[in-house]
Design a protein around this motif. Sequence first.
Motif, PDB file in Angstrom:
ATOM      1  N   SER A 137     -20.506 -67.390  12.631  1.00 55.66           N
ATOM      2  CA  SER A 137     -20.933 -67.245  14.074  1.00 55.66           C
ATOM      3  C   SER A 137     -22.247 -66.957  14.050  1.00 55.66           C
ATOM      4  O   SER A 137     -22.884 -66.230  15.046  1.00 55.66           O
ATOM      5  N   ALA A 138     -23.188 -67.767  13.236  1.00 61.40           N
ATOM      6  CA  ALA A 138     -24.508 -67.626  13.344  1.00 61.40           C
ATOM      7  C   ALA A 138     -25.184 -68.339  14.617  1.00 61.40           C
ATOM      8  O   ALA A 138     -24.458 -69.505  15.053  1.00 61.40           O
ATOM      9  N   ASN A 139     -25.994 -67.708  15.020  1.00 60.70           N
ATOM     10  CA  ASN A 139     -26.760 -68.487  16.327  1.00 60.70           C
ATOM     11  C   ASN A 139     -27.187 -70.099  15.777  1.00 60.70           C
ATOM     12  O   ASN A 139     -27.895 -70.038  14.843  1.00 60.70           O
ATOM     13  N   PRO A 140     -26.943 -70.958  16.563  1.00 59.45           N
ATOM     14  CA  PRO A 140     -27.190 -72.429  16.400  1.00 59.45           C
ATOM     15  C   PRO A 140     -28.636 -72.750  16.451  1.00 59.45           C
ATOM     16  O   PRO A 140     -28.910 -73.689  16.909  1.00 59.45           O
ATOM     17  N   THR A 141     -29.388 -71.987  15.975  1.00 55.66           N
ATOM     18  CA  THR A 141     -31.067 -71.825  16.006  1.00 55.66           C
ATOM     19  C   THR A 141     -31.791 -72.526  14.885  1.00 55.66           C
ATOM     20  O   THR A 141     -32.933 -72.349  15.010  1.00 55.66           O
ATOM     21  N   GLY A 142     -31.055 -72.620  13.891  1.00 53.97           N
ATOM     22  CA  GLY A 142     -31.550 -72.860  12.799  1.00 53.97           C
ATOM     23  C   GLY A 142     -30.662 -73.017  11.352  1.00 53.97           C
ATOM     24  O   GLY A 142     -29.394 -72.714  11.633  1.00 53.97           O
ATOM     25  N   PRO A 143     -31.135 -73.334  10.387  1.00 49.87           N
ATOM     26  CA  PRO A 143     -30.175 -73.250   9.104  1.00 49.87           C
ATOM     27  C   PRO A 143     -29.767 -71.888   8.782  1.00 49.87           C
ATOM     28  O   PRO A 143     -30.267 -71.026   9.020  1.00 49.87           O
ATOM     29  N   MET A 144     -28.670 -71.928   8.052  1.00 53.29           N
ATOM     30  CA  MET A 144     -27.935 -70.724   7.505  1.00 53.29           C
ATOM     31  C   MET A 144     -28.997 -70.027   6.571  1.00 53.29           C
ATOM     32  O   MET A 144     -29.437 -70.666   5.592  1.00 53.29           O
ATOM     33  N   HIS A 145     -29.055 -68.775   6.369  1.00 49.30           N
ATOM     34  CA  HIS A 145     -29.666 -67.880   5.660  1.00 49.30           C
ATOM     35  C   HIS A 145     -28.973 -67.045   4.770  1.00 49.30           C
ATOM     36  O   HIS A 145     -27.649 -67.113   4.916  1.00 49.30           O
ATOM     37  N   VAL A 146     -29.342 -66.763   3.673  1.00 51.46           N
ATOM     38  CA  VAL A 146     -28.718 -65.800   2.555  1.00 51.46           C
ATOM     39  C   VAL A 146     -27.757 -64.947   3.106  1.00 51.46           C
ATOM     40  O   VAL A 146     -26.898 -64.551   2.620  1.00 51.46           O
ATOM     41  N   GLY A 147     -28.375 -64.212   4.256  1.00 48.74           N
ATOM     42  CA  GLY A 147     -27.617 -63.103   4.894  1.00 48.74           C
ATOM     43  C   GLY A 147     -26.433 -63.613   5.671  1.00 48.74           C
ATOM     44  O   GLY A 147     -25.332 -63.059   5.403  1.00 48.74           O
ATOM     45  N   HIS A 148     -26.356 -64.863   6.126  1.00 46.08           N
ATOM     46  CA  HIS A 148     -25.435 -65.549   6.692  1.00 46.08           C
ATOM     47  C   HIS A 148     -24.272 -65.655   5.704  1.00 46.08           C
ATOM     48  O   HIS A 148     -23.011 -65.479   5.780  1.00 46.08           O
ATOM     49  N   CYS A 149     -24.856 -66.221   4.405  1.00 52.99           N
ATOM     50  CA  CYS A 149     -23.966 -66.588   3.371  1.00 52.99           C
ATOM     51  C   CYS A 149     -23.118 -65.376   3.095  1.00 52.99           C
ATOM     52  O   CYS A 149     -21.983 -65.836   2.619  1.00 52.99           O
ATOM     53  N   ARG A 150     -23.470 -64.366   3.106  1.00 53.94           N
ATOM     54  CA  ARG A 150     -22.507 -63.268   2.626  1.00 53.94           C
ATOM     55  C   ARG A 150     -21.373 -63.294   3.737  1.00 53.94           C
ATOM     56  O   ARG A 150     -20.296 -63.055   3.294  1.00 53.94           O
ATOM     57  N   GLY A 151     -21.618 -63.122   4.703  1.00 55.88           N
ATOM     58  CA  GLY A 151     -20.148 -62.987   5.821  1.00 55.88           C
ATOM     59  C   GLY A 151     -19.728 -64.234   5.595  1.00 55.88           C
ATOM     60  O   GLY A 151     -18.239 -64.152   5.705  1.00 55.88           O
ATOM     61  N   ALA A 152     -20.162 -65.459   5.438  1.00 59.07           N
ATOM     62  CA  ALA A 152     -19.416 -66.829   5.444  1.00 59.07           C
ATOM     63  C   ALA A 152     -18.475 -66.642   4.157  1.00 59.07           C
ATOM     64  O   ALA A 152     -17.365 -66.843   4.038  1.00 59.07           O
ATOM     65  N   VAL A 153     -18.883 -66.140   3.008  1.00 55.89           N
ATOM     66  CA  VAL A 153     -18.141 -66.111   1.801  1.00 55.89           C
ATOM     67  C   VAL A 153     -16.770 -65.021   2.037  1.00 55.89           C
ATOM     68  O   VAL A 153     -15.752 -65.404   1.694  1.00 55.89           O
ATOM     69  N   PHE A 154     -17.392 -63.872   2.498  1.00 57.74           N
ATOM     70  CA  PHE A 154     -16.575 -62.643   2.678  1.00 57.74           C
ATOM     71  C   PHE A 154     -15.374 -63.326   3.745  1.00 57.74           C
ATOM     72  O   PHE A 154     -14.217 -63.075   3.286  1.00 57.74           O
ATOM     73  N   GLY A 155     -15.613 -63.946   4.834  1.00 60.16           N
ATOM     74  CA  GLY A 155     -14.743 -64.092   5.851  1.00 60.16           C
ATOM     75  C   GLY A 155     -13.734 -65.295   5.251  1.00 60.16           C
ATOM     76  O   GLY A 155     -12.548 -65.095   5.473  1.00 60.16           O
ATOM     77  N   ASP A 156     -14.433 -66.226   4.577  1.00 62.16           N
ATOM     78  CA  ASP A 156     -13.529 -67.393   3.990  1.00 62.16           C
ATOM     79  C   ASP A 156     -12.634 -66.765   2.706  1.00 62.16           C
ATOM     80  O   ASP A 156     -11.316 -67.233   3.026  1.00 62.16           O
ATOM     81  N   ALA A 157     -12.909 -65.923   2.018  1.00 66.56           N
ATOM     82  CA  ALA A 157     -12.108 -65.292   0.957  1.00 66.56           C
ATOM     83  C   ALA A 157     -11.219 -64.349   1.707  1.00 66.56           C
ATOM     84  O   ALA A 157      -9.933 -64.472   1.205  1.00 66.56           O
ATOM     85  N   LEU A 158     -11.368 -63.639   2.665  1.00 62.63           N
ATOM     86  CA  LEU A 158     -10.456 -62.990   3.279  1.00 62.63           C
ATOM     87  C   LEU A 158      -9.443 -63.833   4.037  1.00 62.63           C
ATOM     88  O   LEU A 158      -8.035 -63.461   3.698  1.00 62.63           O
ATOM     89  N   CYS A 159      -9.863 -65.059   4.527  1.00 57.65           N
ATOM     90  CA  CYS A 159      -8.699 -65.798   5.161  1.00 57.65           C
ATOM     91  C   CYS A 159      -7.796 -66.404   4.004  1.00 57.65           C
ATOM     92  O   CYS A 159      -6.668 -66.496   4.383  1.00 57.65           O
ATOM     93  N   SER A 160      -8.346 -66.778   2.794  1.00 56.45           N
ATOM     94  CA  SER A 160      -7.670 -67.422   1.814  1.00 56.45           C
ATOM     95  C   SER A 160      -6.581 -66.240   1.039  1.00 56.45           C
ATOM     96  O   SER A 160      -5.540 -66.512   1.034  1.00 56.45           O
ATOM     97  N   LEU A 161      -7.134 -64.892   1.101  1.00 55.44           N
ATOM     98  CA  LEU A 161      -6.398 -63.861   0.838  1.00 55.44           C
ATOM     99  C   LEU A 161      -5.127 -63.588   1.702  1.00 55.44           C
ATOM    100  O   LEU A 161      -4.046 -63.304   1.335  1.00 55.44           O
ATOM    101  N   LEU A 162      -5.430 -63.548   3.001  1.00 49.74           N
ATOM    102  CA  LEU A 162      -4.426 -63.358   3.932  1.00 49.74           C
ATOM    103  C   LEU A 162      -3.099 -64.533   4.097  1.00 49.74           C
ATOM    104  O   LEU A 162      -2.130 -64.180   4.140  1.00 49.74           O
TER     105      LEU A 162
END
Length: 598
Positions: A137-162
């Motif tokens: 849910s990063a603001n659509p104001t620019g490319p993803m940065h490495v901070g967004h990356c961690r939330g993206a990976v965490f959220g995606d892995a959590l979904c797969s786990l569930l």
Amino acid sequence: MVDSRQPQHLFANVLARVHAVCGALASEGGWPANIDLSRVVVEPPRDASHGDMATNAAMVLAKEARAKPRDLAEQIAAKLRADNLIASVDVAGPGFINLTLKASAWSDELRTVLREGASYGQSAMGAAEKVNVEYVSANPTGPMHVGHCRGAVFGDALCSLLQFAGYDVTREYYINDAGAQVDVLARSAFLRYREALGENIGEIPEGLYPGDYLKPVGQALAAEYGDKLTTMPEGAWLPAVRDKAIAMMMDEIKGDLAALNIRHDVFFSERSLIENGNNKVTETIDFLRSKGDIYEGRLPPPKGGAPVEDYEDREQTLFRATAYGDDVDRPLMKSDGSFTYFASDIANHKNKFDRGFANLIDVFGADHGGYIKRMQAAVKAVTAGKATLDVKVVQLVRLLRHGEPVKMSKRSGDFVTLREVVDEVGSDAVRFMMLFRKNDAVLDFDLAKVIEQSKDNAVFYVQYGHARGHSIFKNARETIPGLPEDTRARAAFLDDAAVERLTDPAELSLLRLLALYPRMIEAAAVAHEPHRIAFYLYDLASEFHALWTRGRDLPYLRFIINNDAEITKARLALVQGVVSVLASGLAVLGVHAPDEMR
């Protein structure tokens, strides 16, 4: 309780036996009807010398049983000693019960791993309950940065786990396309549009986005509109430029996420809540007002004079958040009459509930920790307590190279982009290492370390464990003719191996660790903590590598014994169990399990 449709793995099997014993004692002792056994757990003991498993049954049931925990523990132990799966039972301390299983329990569980293969550890615990996980849910104001990356990976892995634990999961991205920041984006893109038309725009003014990533947006606008927009007032060109910029930024964000193999099911627009003649934010505020949860009033100044982002000393529209567990009531309207971000967020979560989700999970960045209580209060209010919201905060990522901070990216202006990191070290390293630390702890991500081929590089060490297993199979075909290359066929071929011959302490330790996998999956799913899988996989790979190393020093422990096909086949069954579980866990994390590594 364990779902009867699912195979009962070892920990669930023993838990069912403990439950049965407690049920029998309840019947014999006249305990209260419908005694709650859900608090009874069976888990590995903290000290391995105490046995294979431990249960808290006596500690949590003593009150209902009207007995001292130690006395109840002795009663439970007496019945468990008659169980044909259990070798010995010891009562410790005030009433803890330690269990040692018969050796056959571990060999039988290995056969279960071989039979179930990729589905070993999968659970029906979630009972197909619908879960909405909102992440990135990063603001659509620019490319993803490495901070967004961690939330993206965490959220995606959590979904797969569930999903692996039996839940019906929807992956959702909330597009913040209705706030002031997207107007700033539009003005920044308009500047690049003028640049694309040949104008010298000079230095980017303060307050606009300076990165080069908006140049393609300017070029696309120039191609579509020529110089027509330059003759219009801002009020006329801004909506068109904003829509174009948001669309192109979202395409870029989706591409960035795809580089990490992350794809959402739903991209939900904040703007859709307030446009198209159906203002869901107003509707939600009216709904809360009808319940008495909205009032006009003043907020007291922050205690100790500490600054609060949304504090204003004026009469304003407030949500009665304190009635639902928050520390202070929260503003819903700005001084200019527009809604606060919080008001839109309330409407967004009510919309999720209206779409049939009562189990909600949000993944927040490190700077949103103060937002948790108000959102949980809001969800309670708009769902009458029928929905739950768990918020997981992902902490900052410190990007390093050989221990030194990495310089910022020219393209983005002031940060390193997600795509730059993935292009340099690969998606496997990014995904695994972003999960190899608890989400609420700051993560040091060293671009040099994560591509090292050493034990200190966790992703390499785990993937190498899987590749090493396949190397063992390749080398074993001279001793075990007919050993299949195909994973399923090989597992079936090894099913009749004499695995009871696996008696070395290191072999038994591996067997115990394999048997822990289904329980670990369920515990990680309940806690919403996918990092537990990464930790487990590293432990499993470490024990596997250690056993391989012992075989170099002690030839009788090698996986392949040329003059003993039976023990070789048994050890290959153990290797098959290890590679199956490594592949399963890596798949949940979204990381490849290579058959060979160069």
